[in-house]
Design an enzyme around this catalytic site. Sequence first.
Site, short mmCIF file in Angstrom:
data_model
loop_
_atom_site.label_atom_id
_atom_site.label_comp_id
_atom_site.label_asym_id
_atom_site.label_seq_id
_atom_site.Cartn_x
_atom_site.Cartn_y
_atom_site.Cartn_z
N ALA B 32 3.25 5.17 -1.54
CA ALA B 32 2.93 4.82 0.09
C ALA B 32 2.51 3.34 0.13
O ALA B 32 2.71 2.68 -0.95
CB ALA B 32 1.36 5.67 0.14
N THR B 33 2.29 3.10 1.00
CA THR B 33 2.21 1.49 1.12
C THR B 33 1.11 1.15 0.50
O THR B 33 0.05 1.62 0.43
CB THR B 33 1.71 1.10 2.73
OG1 THR B 33 2.53 1.98 3.78
CG2 THR B 33 1.68 -0.18 3.12
#
Lengths: 264, 265, 298
Positions: B32-33
């Site tokens: 994910a980020t």
Amino acid sequence: MAMFSQNPLMNGPNYSFSDSPRVAAPEGTRQHRFDPYTDNGGSTLAIAGADFTIMAGDTRLTSGYSINSRFHPKVFKIGGTTADQKDATLVLSVVGFAADGEALKERLDSICKMYRYRHGKPMSVKACAQRLSTILYQKRFFPYYAYAILGGLDEEGKGAVYSYDPVGSYEREQCRAGGAAASLIMPFLDNQVNFKNQHIPGSGEGHALQERERRPLTRQEVEILVKDAFDGAVERHIEVGDGLQMMVITAAGIEEIVLPLKKD
Amino acid sequence: MDHRPQAWGRPRDDVYGAYDPSYFHNSGPKTATQSPIVTGTSVIAIKFKDGVVIAADNLASYGSLARFTDVKRLRPFLNASVVGFGGDVSDMQYLDRHLKELAIDVAYITPEASEQTKDFTAANLFTYLQKVMYHRRNHFDPLWNQILVAGLDNDDAPFLASVDLRGTSFTSPSLATGFGAALAQPIMRKYAATEEDAAKLTREQAVDVVKECMKVLFYRDARSLDRYSIAVVTKEGVELKEDEQLERQSWAFAERIKGYGTQTV
Amino acid sequence: MTSIGTGYDLSNSIFSPDGRNFQVEYAVKAVENGGTSIGIRCKDGIVLAVEKIVTSKLLKPNANKRIATVDRHLGVVYSGMVPDGRHFVDRARDEARSWRDTFKTPIPTSDLASRLGGYLQAYTLYSSVRPFGITAIVGGFDSELEAPVDGEVGNGPSCGAGGKNKDKKHGGPFLYMIEPSGLYWGYYGAATGKGRQAAKAELEKLDLSGEGLTLEEAVKEAARIIYVAHDDSKDKDFELEMTWISGIDGPTKGFHQEVPKALKEEAERLAKKAIDDDDDEDEDEEKKEGGDGDKMEE
């Protein structure tokens, strides 16, 4: 897609793809850089009296050296039937990571509300205390990073304070301080509430020295004690200050008092 | 020459080695980020007697590169609230799209425009956004933003609150994200230390304070810009200006800056 | 009903020997029983209106809306079977949402009409389904701003590659009507439901293709047409529901919204007045004719 199928029947002999795909990523598992926790400072305090309980907390919210807010309550009425919680009987204080604290508060509040709607009576402190422990332990491996204290009056009308660690370990106590300045306030409470290290003057030498007899404190005494404890904490801890919020739980209901603290 | 079309345009094995197909296989934990890429700097806001003033500059930085200079970081919602975004710009765009869909959902149930804002006040919008942010942090997939929400609460009083990538939320008479927390917040607190002080400020005073703060931020924040957006939210709705220029700058102070701290020579 | 007894009207997936799908034609009958809906495309927007028959005094006035918002800039009104219409609206919303998810931009009215036309048409093909008992009027105002993208952060280059073309016209108001067969056309003015004949006659009198009406004029005309198309001998009471969509510079700023109360009440007042005046004229004429008759006798 056929190009990458690794299947010679689909796209003829593969040229530059090696035949077996590697399973593990070459550099090994990736590190998560996101830290889901932070400490928002602040301190809480709870003292049980003979027929009352006082829950208190400062209202400062910090991150690092910044003051995010000067009025962010940490002490909440729980399990009332309305949004303003005017018929609540329990009080929860949370300190540590504010977002987890808030989430914990909202969960416990809705559970107490459901109990009340289903059974037609408010949850007892004892039952709520056990339930809170369960909620905390359910997240044992991704804990609510919050130090909770639950206060109310027990079945006999006596003041009750239950204190918790973030994963649900709990016990009933006479008094408890939590949060940033817990280590500053707790010894003060030991001395002033439980009369630790207080002796009757001239009662003897060494082991013969007699301890001062414990007696329940009055509400006025406790209110002053709380204020003094926080004034001391504000002086010595940068994450504590701005405002002092007190909830006084008696058989007549819950009274909320907000006093100023130093803002520096 | 290899005559098979599969080989055309590909690096030769004998020169570059066999192609590493692990590139196509997503193994290891979900990515994910995990850090912001293109970022916006401070958002600042202050309450006044009838509403809230909020501002943010129009820059999106790529590290130290001033990458995009025309980025609108204040987003109105239903002409009743403004959401100001600091932090990752792609996550801001995601949230912006999400809020647009939310606004459409509101229009499905409440056809009358004036009724929509009664149901969806800034306070309610903020509660929702806080839950979104906290939910994402619980899934280790945070939206890398700090967000300010400006508008009115359910009693039509000025409302201002902040939520960050961990779901931590709080309110205050004035708020600032990022560098603004260190540079702008002390200035704003001079004018609105308490709710009572803020309730005495006029709209003009509040706008002046915010403009002054934007100037200070441009002086001292290297990732800032002199073009900015500013919005005033009141009962009458949102007045948003998205292409303002900092006025009356004076860099005279810069000459006196030598080295660090108290050094004068 | 030439179809009855031939068996060709029993299934969707069978044509009659003269090339008709009777199921679809029966669906049109269902539409013809529904309250009148109209749509007007004027020069600066769209007006949608519907005659909502009050079937019971126990229904709350102004509740149970019949015109639906599909996206910010899109509205749908329909005549016929309301549950079918509700499902149609759900589908329209799904289409609009998925368009946004894919293209990050609002769905153009023409594309929505096309997709919904296709959807209705699919319900004419299979024996296992029945066609929609509605005719829907889809109105939209495609943004006149250059390709607004959801989540767009800037204005883009002001000149050169990807720059703005100043004189280029974008968007505008659009109106489509979709029938149970899946057939859809774009219209200047559309009417369906039980009062469609009268409504169409009135719409044709308006200059919609030429100079065009302003939105406010269109709102007043729409109200009047619904009142004209209403048949009090058959249905006693009805409610007028009206929505409109303007461009970004207009009163709704590109959104599909209900016509504000004050304007709607004014439009209804004028509509009632127009009807009364008309009735008076008719009565006058009758009197005159009667008078003439008397004279003749003399």
